[in-house]
Design an enzyme around this catalytic site. Structure first.
Site, PDB file in Angstrom:
ATOM      1  N   CYS A  87       0.856  -1.186   0.000  1.00 57.33           N
ATOM      2  CA  CYS A  87       0.000   0.000   0.000  1.00 57.33           C
ATOM      3  C   CYS A  87       0.889   1.232   0.000  1.00 57.33           C
ATOM      4  CB  CYS A  87      -0.901  -0.016   1.226  1.00 57.33           C
ATOM      5  SG  CYS A  87      -1.938   1.443   1.376  1.00 57.33           S
ATOM      6  N   HIS A 128      -9.218  -3.837  -2.050  1.00 62.43           N
ATOM      7  CA  HIS A 128      -8.259  -3.114  -1.207  1.00 62.43           C
ATOM      8  C   HIS A 128      -8.723  -1.670  -1.004  1.00 62.43           C
ATOM      9  CE1 HIS A 128      -4.019  -2.202   0.157  1.00 62.43           C
ATOM     10  NE2 HIS A 128      -4.404  -0.994  -0.217  1.00 62.43           N
ATOM     11  N   GLU A 129      -9.186  -1.024  -2.074  1.00 64.79           N
ATOM     12  CA  GLU A 129      -9.576   0.396  -1.978  1.00 64.79           C
ATOM     13  C   GLU A 129     -10.898   0.568  -1.217  1.00 64.79           C
ATOM     14  OE1 GLU A 129      -7.107   1.979  -2.546  1.00 64.79           O
ATOM     15  OE2 GLU A 129      -6.055   0.654  -3.924  1.00 64.79           O
ATOM     16  N   HIS A 132     -10.139   0.632   2.316  1.00 62.85           N
ATOM     17  CA  HIS A 132      -9.695   1.966   2.751  1.00 62.85           C
ATOM     18  C   HIS A 132     -10.907   2.833   3.117  1.00 62.85           C
ATOM     19  CE1 HIS A 132      -5.371   2.320   2.387  1.00 62.85           C
ATOM     20  NE2 HIS A 132      -5.367   1.751   1.203  1.00 62.85           N
TER      21      HIS A 132
HETATM   22 ZN   LIG Z   1      -3.772   0.910   0.246  1.00 60.40          ZN
END
Ligand SMILES: [Zn+2]
Length: 138
Positions: A87, A128-129, A132
């Site tokens: 990341c 993954h996003e 976030h």
């Molecule tokens: Zn990330």
């Protein structure tokens, strides 16, 4: 406009608020920032540029372009596996359970409601996003 990368884990650990049409310019900044980091990064969420809104951008395998999604939601997922991910906001690699195939609903930059299916690496980036946006750091 490219913006600096947020690395404050306390900020990144907060759940982002829903995006509105007032946030369309944030989507442009997010895309510009990803494009500036294209050599080291394949996706970003808005909180990585310091904006706590549910907006993500990723490099779409098929078109080769950066795709922006507002309020993305993973509504279906299949075929879990263990992935190792890096990341831009964090040092090192961490492991996470991902799904090979996902269905995502989101708003595009014209604020139309969309549903799309993704698989493989692109699906992994989106997961993954979206993490976030939920304040989850792998
Ligand atoms: Zn990330």
């Amino acid at each position: 406009m490219q913006r600096p990368i947020m690395k404050d884990e306390a900020f990144l650990g907060r759940v982002s608020a829903p995006a509105t049409q007032d946030d369309l310019a944030v989507g442009d900044d997010l895309r510009d920032t990803l494009d500036a980091h294209a050599h080291e990064c394949v996706g970003m969420a808005a909180n990585m540029i310091g904006v706590g809104r549910r907006i993500i951008v990723f490099a779409d395998d098929l078109t080769g372009r950066s795709m922006v999604m507002f309020n993305p939601e993973i509504v279906a997922k299949a075929e879990p596996y263990e992935a190792s991910e890096g990341c831009l906001s964090l040092a090192g690699e961490r492991s996470a359970t991902r799904y090979r195939r996902i269905t995502v609903t989101y708003r595009d930059r014209r604020w139309r409601e969309r549903t799309a299916r993704f698989e493989g690496y692109t699906a992994q980036i989106i997961q993954h996003e979206v993490d976030h946006c939920d304040g989850i750091l792998i």
